[in-house]
Scaffold this motif. Structure first.
Motif, PDB file in Angstrom:
ATOM      1  N   LEU A   1      98.077  -1.957  63.388  1.00  0.00           N
ATOM      2  CA  LEU A   1      96.618  -1.916  63.437  1.00  0.00           C
ATOM      3  C   LEU A   1      96.133  -1.458  64.815  1.00  0.00           C
ATOM      4  O   LEU A   1      96.549  -1.995  65.838  1.00  0.00           O
TER       5      LEU A   1
ATOM      6  N   LEU B   1      94.838   1.996  60.404  1.00  0.00           N
ATOM      7  CA  LEU B   1      96.049   1.373  59.865  1.00  0.00           C
ATOM      8  C   LEU B   1      97.122   2.449  59.801  1.00  0.00           C
ATOM      9  O   LEU B   1      96.940   3.468  59.145  1.00  0.00           O
TER      10      LEU B   1
ATOM     11  N   LEU C   1      90.809  -4.515  54.111  1.00  0.00           N
ATOM     12  CA  LEU C   1      92.084  -4.213  54.750  1.00  0.00           C
ATOM     13  C   LEU C   1      93.280  -4.752  53.969  1.00  0.00           C
ATOM     14  O   LEU C   1      94.226  -4.020  53.659  1.00  0.00           O
TER      15      LEU C   1
ATOM     16  N   PHE D   1      95.924  -2.453  51.850  1.00  0.00           N
ATOM     17  CA  PHE D   1      97.311  -2.450  52.317  1.00  0.00           C
ATOM     18  C   PHE D   1      98.262  -2.873  51.204  1.00  0.00           C
ATOM     19  O   PHE D   1      99.342  -2.290  51.031  1.00  0.00           O
TER      20      PHE D   1
ATOM     21  N   ILE E   1      93.689   5.416  57.222  1.00  0.00           N
ATOM     22  CA  ILE E   1      95.087   5.106  56.967  1.00  0.00           C
ATOM     23  C   ILE E   1      95.938   6.329  57.268  1.00  0.00           C
ATOM     24  O   ILE E   1      95.646   7.419  56.773  1.00  0.00           O
TER      25      ILE E   1
END
Length: 282
Positions: free
Chosen positions: A134, A148, A112, A116, A278
């Motif tokens: 989240l 995300l 994660l 990111f 995502i």
């Protein structure tokens, strides 16, 4: 209006146990915006999970184990369930007595923070913050962070504010996700929680007591990221009474018992087998 602003402390160990693998749902598209699925792919013949246990976040020493124990020393099975079987369960509200409020575990992908940071690369190079939301589903008393969302946002070197929040809510509602936390960068600052970060985190914890904030600080040589929450009940009480809830940085009074206003999470676990989607709405 969501606000994600730079916001300090030390994380406690993260741990995860292995179990039989189960399939995670496939990515979908939202509002003609293409998403991408991140994480470690599973195979049909996989019979057990390989687990990452982080001995100390900030001084990360990750080991891959077949079986791992939590920081309290006990072991428990830790499955990665199929989201299609998820049933939402009641979450205890903030105003319950502390003795009756036990935090449920939260699993995040081991990738994660890394993924990111890659998404935030352009902003980071310009010394601009990047924020994300989240989303998780709840299965048998454990939250699994599978989404995300990178919203449209306005950023400076020490602040980040999401705009068009209805797009965030649409994704959360469509997938019946719990808003378990948020993540943002400190492109040129250390890894800590600012006064405004604390108010953002407070708003999450009021909704979901298990909610947490991840701060990613690529230039902090002592700790590249931290996973924090407002201390409860001491920190939550201070923030509830604070009248400075705007976008300006400000100081907070001491907690009644002198404890820190925020702390490192002990209920968040890194799962090397958990994938996530995502949605980059920028």
């Amino acid at each position: 209006m969501y606000q994600f602003v730079d916001g300090r402390e030390i994380l406690k160990p993260l741990a995860i146990q292995d179990s039989k693998s189960q399939k995670i749902y496939a990515p979908l598209s939202i509002s003609e915006k293409k998403d991408r699925s991140c994480g470690i792919a599973q195979t049909e013949s996989q019979s057990s999970l390989r687990i990452v246990i982080e001995e100390r976040v900030g001084w990360a020493s990750c080991k891959e184990l077949d079986t791992a124990s939590s920081c309290s020393g006990h072991e428990s099975p830790c499955p990665v369930p199929d989201q299609t079987t998820t049933a939402c369960k009641h979450i205890k509200p903030y105003n319950e007595p502390e003795a009756s409020r036990v935090l449920q575990n939260v699993h995040i992908s081991a990738r994660l923070m890394e993924d990111f940071l890659e998404l935030a690369k352009d902003n980071t190079e310009k010394d601009l913050e990047t924020c994300g939301v989240l989303g998780a589903f709840l299965e048998q008393g454990t939250f699994y962070v599978t989404t995300l969302i990178i919203p449209k946002q306005e950023s400076t070197s020490n602040s980040c504010q999401a705009i068009n929040e209805e797009e965030i809510f649409a994704i959360q509602n469509e997938r019946s996700l719990f808003p378990v936390g948020w993540i943002h960068t400190h492109p040129s600052q250390s890894c800590f929680m600012s006064s405004i970060d604390l108010h953002t985190q407070y708003s999450y914890q009021v909704m979901v007591p298990e909610a947490f904030a991840i701060v990613v600080a690529p230039t902090d040589n002592s700790r590249s990221y931290g996973i924090f929450r407002v201390s409860d009940p001491s920190g939550m009480s201070v923030l509830k009474e604070c009248e400075e809830k705007g976008s300006q940085f400000h100081s907070h009074k001491e907690t009644v018992n002198g404890s820190p206003i925020y702390e490192h999470c002990t209920h968040v676990y890194k799962n090397s087998n958990l994938r996530f989607e995502i949605f980059d709405l920028r």
